[in-house]
Motif scaffolding. Structure first.
Motif, PDB file in Angstrom:
ATOM      1  N   UNK A 340      39.383 -17.068  -9.009  1.00 20.34           N
ATOM      2  CA  UNK A 340      40.354 -17.642  -8.072  1.00 20.34           C
ATOM      3  C   UNK A 340      40.579 -19.136  -8.298  1.00 20.34           C
ATOM      4  N   UNK A 341      39.502 -19.880  -8.584  1.00 17.25           N
ATOM      5  CA  UNK A 341      39.615 -21.321  -8.779  1.00 17.25           C
ATOM      6  C   UNK A 341      40.443 -21.650 -10.013  1.00 17.25           C
ATOM      7  N   UNK A 342      40.183 -20.954 -11.118  1.00 18.56           N
ATOM      8  CA  UNK A 342      40.920 -21.225 -12.361  1.00 18.56           C
ATOM      9  C   UNK A 342      42.383 -20.796 -12.223  1.00 18.56           C
ATOM     10  N   UNK A 343      42.628 -19.720 -11.486  1.00 21.51           N
ATOM     11  CA  UNK A 343      44.005 -19.285 -11.238  1.00 21.51           C
ATOM     12  C   UNK A 343      44.766 -20.333 -10.433  1.00 21.51           C
ATOM     13  N   UNK A 344      44.117 -20.902  -9.421  1.00 20.55           N
ATOM     14  CA  UNK A 344      44.763 -21.924  -8.592  1.00 20.55           C
ATOM     15  C   UNK A 344      45.127 -23.149  -9.424  1.00 20.55           C
ATOM     16  N   UNK A 345      44.210 -23.579 -10.293  1.00 18.94           N
ATOM     17  CA  UNK A 345      44.473 -24.734 -11.159  1.00 18.94           C
ATOM     18  C   UNK A 345      45.690 -24.468 -12.041  1.00 18.94           C
ATOM     19  N   UNK A 346      45.711 -23.302 -12.694  1.00 20.59           N
ATOM     20  CA  UNK A 346      46.803 -23.003 -13.619  1.00 20.59           C
ATOM     21  C   UNK A 346      48.133 -22.830 -12.885  1.00 20.59           C
ATOM     22  N   UNK A 347      48.113 -22.207 -11.708  1.00 16.37           N
ATOM     23  CA  UNK A 347      49.350 -22.055 -10.935  1.00 16.37           C
ATOM     24  C   UNK A 347      49.960 -23.409 -10.594  1.00 16.37           C
ATOM     25  N   UNK A 348      49.122 -24.336 -10.159  1.00 11.31           N
ATOM     26  CA  UNK A 348      49.620 -25.661  -9.788  1.00 11.31           C
ATOM     27  C   UNK A 348      50.131 -26.438 -10.999  1.00 11.31           C
ATOM     28  N   UNK A 349      49.426 -26.312 -12.130  1.00 13.70           N
ATOM     29  CA  UNK A 349      49.863 -26.960 -13.368  1.00 13.70           C
ATOM     30  C   UNK A 349      51.199 -26.373 -13.814  1.00 13.70           C
ATOM     31  N   UNK A 350      51.289 -25.052 -13.809  1.00 11.42           N
ATOM     32  CA  UNK A 350      52.500 -24.346 -14.238  1.00 11.42           C
ATOM     33  C   UNK A 350      53.696 -24.730 -13.368  1.00 11.42           C
ATOM     34  N   UNK A 351      53.470 -24.869 -12.070  1.00  9.15           N
ATOM     35  CA  UNK A 351      54.535 -25.213 -11.131  1.00  9.15           C
ATOM     36  C   UNK A 351      55.110 -26.598 -11.432  1.00  9.15           C
ATOM     37  N   UNK A 352      54.235 -27.549 -11.729  1.00 12.62           N
ATOM     38  CA  UNK A 352      54.676 -28.910 -12.071  1.00 12.62           C
ATOM     39  C   UNK A 352      55.431 -28.909 -13.394  1.00 12.62           C
ATOM     40  N   UNK A 353      54.892 -28.213 -14.375  1.00  9.32           N
ATOM     41  CA  UNK A 353      55.528 -28.151 -15.697  1.00  9.32           C
ATOM     42  C   UNK A 353      56.950 -27.621 -15.597  1.00  9.32           C
ATOM     43  N   UNK A 354      57.124 -26.479 -14.943  1.00 11.37           N
ATOM     44  CA  UNK A 354      58.460 -25.883 -14.841  1.00 11.37           C
ATOM     45  C   UNK A 354      59.402 -26.749 -14.023  1.00 11.37           C
ATOM     46  N   UNK A 355      58.878 -27.405 -13.008  1.00  7.00           N
ATOM     47  CA  UNK A 355      59.697 -28.302 -12.191  1.00  7.00           C
ATOM     48  C   UNK A 355      60.282 -29.422 -13.050  1.00  7.00           C
ATOM     49  N   UNK A 356      59.451 -30.031 -13.885  1.00  5.45           N
ATOM     50  CA  UNK A 356      59.918 -31.129 -14.737  1.00  5.45           C
ATOM     51  C   UNK A 356      60.833 -30.639 -15.856  1.00  5.45           C
ATOM     52  N   UNK A 357      60.525 -29.471 -16.423  1.00 10.00           N
ATOM     53  CA  UNK A 357      61.370 -28.904 -17.485  1.00 10.00           C
ATOM     54  C   UNK A 357      62.767 -28.600 -16.939  1.00 10.00           C
ATOM     55  N   UNK A 358      62.832 -28.043 -15.736  1.00  9.84           N
ATOM     56  CA  UNK A 358      64.127 -27.720 -15.135  1.00  9.84           C
ATOM     57  C   UNK A 358      64.887 -28.988 -14.757  1.00  9.84           C
ATOM     58  N   UNK A 359      64.182 -29.940 -14.148  1.00 14.23           N
ATOM     59  CA  UNK A 359      64.845 -31.183 -13.730  1.00 14.23           C
ATOM     60  C   UNK A 359      65.383 -31.982 -14.917  1.00 14.23           C
ATOM     61  N   UNK A 360      64.729 -31.848 -16.074  1.00 14.45           N
ATOM     62  CA  UNK A 360      65.149 -32.595 -17.258  1.00 14.45           C
ATOM     63  C   UNK A 360      66.319 -31.943 -17.993  1.00 14.45           C
ATOM     64  N   UNK A 361      66.674 -30.704 -17.593  1.00 11.31           N
ATOM     65  CA  UNK A 361      67.770 -29.997 -18.255  1.00 11.31           C
ATOM     66  C   UNK A 361      67.364 -29.240 -19.508  1.00 11.31           C
ATOM     67  N   UNK A 362      66.050 -29.101 -19.754  1.00 16.90           N
ATOM     68  CA  UNK A 362      65.578 -28.439 -20.971  1.00 16.90           C
ATOM     69  C   UNK A 362      65.295 -26.947 -20.790  1.00 16.90           C
ATOM     70  N   UNK A 363      65.325 -26.460 -19.562  1.00 17.17           N
ATOM     71  CA  UNK A 363      64.898 -25.076 -19.325  1.00 17.17           C
ATOM     72  C   UNK A 363      65.699 -24.063 -20.152  1.00 17.17           C
ATOM     73  N   UNK A 364      67.014 -24.205 -20.145  1.00 13.21           N
ATOM     74  CA  UNK A 364      67.870 -23.264 -20.879  1.00 13.21           C
ATOM     75  C   UNK A 364      67.809 -23.485 -22.388  1.00 13.21           C
TER      76      UNK A 364
END
Length: 447
Positions: A340-364
């Protein structure tokens, strides 16, 4: 029929006029109308107007928040947008600097409302409040020099392969289709919640949601071998699925969103001596005594072909272009043991990564972008104190069909921002590295 809810804007008549110019009927109603009244109108969409109030004021106007659960598009303008953001869990605050008059709008996501709008467009602004935090599922689609979030949108979420398969079959057999979604506890942050909304409200497909987190995570305790993880996940998935399938009267067929690359990596597609790269839970993992007949309409298609099919079927652009997410989920992005602890860490990291990728216009522009939690720790310094915490690797690749891929040359400034946010916002991480490997010789996923 378009319903315009009047929050006090000076421009309500102009909004209505623009809608009528497209030969679409609309009417303006006050915000205190009941949700039953709205349902009886049966609008195709709702527009929330602007107004002179601030959402954080005591007596600011509000409408029934159930409008966001009717399964129809809602467009918020100025105060209307701020009401939407606040109602769905975001934040709106008084701007440090007001914005009145003309401003240059920079379009970050050229789709939906901005599909035919120039990347830089002169717009007229009149506001003293700004959005400071977006609700889950929203992304920034445009900004100005003064306003970071000048426009935002909530995109549909869900796997494109499964969604295309479901919609294809839904068009063929209608109500005879029942979809089963198994939550294995290995999904991204808020993924299950978003998927429920996608399938039930937007795609109008009959679907059953099964919470099987405990079964999966218990079985994966102490397992570090990636192939064993995949086999366990596939086996439990089928057990859970079979239990649910028995509840469906006279069920005859099982449909899966298997793609050609899944088959190629798992086994020889046509019986040749191809080497198995890694097994896929949906290839060769079904019980031999299964009574249901297997249907895999996409099994000889590549991802880009599936996206074209989705477009032809009328799927939303955001859903069609959603980056691939592996069937075993975060289990194969956590190298080593899953808990559970490692899953929580990765979920939070993944959420930040995708947020920045989308905001930067690189997602597509990317085939995939994701984070991997490594099984090693490193020494760091935070607040003049020694830390010994986790390392995460960022993986971003460009590709056409996932058979070959190159590492994405993301701007250093963007990578720096991603790293800074992860280390500052995620407890348990003190180092971020970037994967610069191509496929081949590496695979896209690490495990």
């Amino acid at each position: 029929m378009i319903l315009i809810i009047d929050f006090g804007s000076q421009y309500n008549q102009l909004i209505a006029r623009r809608v009528r110019e497209f030969h679409v009927y609309c009417q303006i109603d006050p915000p205190n109308v009941s949700i039953d009244y709205v349902k009886n109108l049966n609008p195709e969409g709702i527009i929330l107007s602007g107004g002179p109030s601030s959402i954080y004021e005591k007596n600011s106007p509000k409408c029934d928040e159930m409008i966001f659960h009717l399964g129809i598009p809602v467009l918020g303008i100025c105060y209307g947008m701020q009401f939407m953001i606040n109602a769905l869990g975001g934040s709106v605050e008084k701007s440090k600097k007001r914005e009145y008059g003309f401003a240059e709008l920079k379009v970050k996501v050229a789709e939906g409302l901005f599909k035919s709008i120039n990347e830089k467009t002169k717009t007229w602004m009149s506001h003293g409040d700004s959005i400071t935090k977006l609700p889950s599922g929203f992304k920034t689609t445009a900004s100005t020099e003064n306003t970071k979030i000048a426009a935002t949108a909530n995109a549909l979420s869900g796997g494109v392969d499964s969604s295309v398969t479901a919609l294809l079959l839904h068009k063929a057999v209608g109500k005879n289709l029942t979809c089963i979604f198994v939550d294995n506890g290995l999904l991204r942050k808020n993924e299950a919640k978003k998927l429920k909304k996608t399938f039930k409200q937007h795609l109008k497909i009959n679907i059953r949601f099964v919470n099987a987190k405990t079964q999966f995570l218990t079985a994966l305790t102490g397992i570090t071998n990636p192939e064993k993880k995949r086999k366990i996940i596939g086996k439990i998935f089928m057990k859970v699925f079979e239990v649910e399938a028995r509840k469906i009267k006279d069920a005859e067929f099982l449909a899966q969103g298997t793609l050609y690359p899944d088959i190629i990596e798992s086994q020889s597609a046509f019986g040749g001596p191809t080497s198995v790269i890694k097994s896929h839970h949906n290839v060769g993992g079904l019980p031999k005594k299964m009574k249901l007949k297997l249907v895999e309409p996409l099994k000889y298609l590549f991802k880009d072909e599936v996206r074209l099919l989705g477009k032809a079927l009328g799927l939303d652009e955001d859903l069609i272009w959603r980056q691939p997410f592996p069937g075993p989920g975060l289990a194969i992005r956590i190298i080593g043991e899953i808990n559970a602890k490692r899953l929580l860490i990765l979920r939070n990291v993944d959420d930040i990564l995708l947020d920045e990728i989308k905001n930067s216009g690189y997602y597509r522009k990317l085939w995939q972008s994701f984070a991997v939690l490594l099984p090693i720790k490193s020494v760091g310094v935070m607040g003049d104190k020694r830390t010994y915490e986790n390392i995460v690797a960022i993986r971003a690749v460009t590709s056409k069909d996932a058979m070959t891929a190159d590492w994405a040359k993301l701007p250093h400034k963007l990578l720096g921002k991603i790293s800074n946010r992860i280390i500052n916002e995620v407890n348990g991480v003190n180092r971020v590295v970037y994967d610069i490997s191509s496929k081949p010789p590496s695979t896209i996923e690490w495990d």
